[in-house]
Motif scaffolding. Structure first.
Motif, PDB file in Angstrom:
ATOM      1  N   SER A  41      28.708  34.015  19.768  1.00 36.79           N
ATOM      2  CA  SER A  41      29.194  33.940  18.576  1.00 36.79           C
ATOM      3  C   SER A  41      30.266  32.930  18.242  1.00 36.79           C
ATOM      4  CB  SER A  41      30.076  35.315  18.244  1.00 36.79           C
ATOM      5  OG  SER A  41      28.940  36.505  18.205  1.00 36.79           O
ATOM      6  N   ARG A  80      22.066  37.566  11.366  1.00 38.71           N
ATOM      7  CA  ARG A  80      22.774  37.068  12.414  1.00 38.71           C
ATOM      8  C   ARG A  80      24.201  36.377  11.917  1.00 38.71           C
ATOM      9  NH1 ARG A  80      21.045  32.793  15.255  1.00 38.71           N
ATOM     10  NH2 ARG A  80      19.627  31.921  13.757  1.00 38.71           N
ATOM     11  N   ASN A  89      26.466  35.183  14.693  1.00 46.16           N
ATOM     12  CA  ASN A  89      26.422  36.118  15.876  1.00 46.16           C
ATOM     13  C   ASN A  89      24.829  35.763  16.229  1.00 46.16           C
ATOM     14  OD1 ASN A  89      28.817  37.099  15.289  1.00 46.16           O
ATOM     15  ND2 ASN A  89      28.204  38.895  14.109  1.00 46.16           N
ATOM     16  N   SER A  90      24.602  35.997  17.649  1.00 46.97           N
ATOM     17  CA  SER A  90      23.725  36.035  18.347  1.00 46.97           C
ATOM     18  C   SER A  90      22.931  34.577  18.244  1.00 46.97           C
ATOM     19  CB  SER A  90      22.371  36.858  17.652  1.00 46.97           C
ATOM     20  OG  SER A  90      22.898  38.305  17.677  1.00 46.97           O
ATOM     21  N   LYS A 111      21.451  30.730  18.752  1.00 45.48           N
ATOM     22  CA  LYS A 111      20.195  30.377  19.503  1.00 45.48           C
ATOM     23  C   LYS A 111      20.168  28.945  19.542  1.00 45.48           C
ATOM     24  CE  LYS A 111      17.289  33.734  17.101  1.00 45.48           C
ATOM     25  NZ  LYS A 111      16.117  33.758  16.260  1.00 45.48           N
ATOM     26  N   ASP A 142      20.195  26.628  16.537  1.00 43.10           N
ATOM     27  CA  ASP A 142      21.295  26.835  15.804  1.00 43.10           C
ATOM     28  C   ASP A 142      22.305  25.524  15.833  1.00 43.10           C
ATOM     29  OD1 ASP A 142      21.520  30.332  15.913  1.00 43.10           O
ATOM     30  OD2 ASP A 142      20.694  29.142  14.309  1.00 43.10           O
TER      31      ASP A 142
END
Length: 129
Positions: free
Chosen positions: A17, A70, A87-88, A90, A93
């Motif tokens: 995060s 997310r 959050n979460s 990848k 991102d």
């Protein structure tokens, strides 16, 4: 003169995060929709999220499909701040994230890039796999 300054980017592992912040000055902040956009290397800038000003109804938010569930956008009109909780995360991102101000006061909620006219310098977010 409108100034937007992002902070909070960095390197994080997938699944981690980050919280991005954007400090705004030189505008009646509470009157404007604020948004986050991102641009990955070799790709066009794309919208991430936007938020209306807080009213008695509360704030309305809109998200790109790729980040729904997310990411969370929020704002603090007292301190002229807008945030993006991610959050979460990848690897996809990974991008430079930009804070942006809507072109007009009290505009409708939008993720259209042409509806925003002031941008910060960006903050780099790198997600490792």
């Amino acid at each position: 003169q409108v100034q937007l300054e992002e902070s909070g980017g960095g390197l994080v592992q997938a699944g981690g995060s980050l919280r991005l912040s954007c400090a705004a000055s030189g505008l009646p902040f509470s009157s404007y929709v604020m948004g986050w956009f991102r641009q990955a290397p070799g790709k066009e800038r794309e919208p991430v999220a936007a938020i209306t000003s807080i009213s008695w109804r509360g704030s309305s938010r809109i998200y790109a499909d790729s980040v729904k569930g997310r990411f969370t956008i929020s704002r603090d009109n007292t301190n002229n701040m807008v945030y993006l909780q991610m959050n979460s995360l990848k690897p996809e991102d990974t991008a430079v994230y930009y804070c942006a101000k809507a072109r007009t006061r009290h505009s409708p909620l939008s993720l259209g890039g042409s509806d925003f006219d002031s941008w910060g310098q960006g903050t780099q977010v790198t997600v490792s796999s």
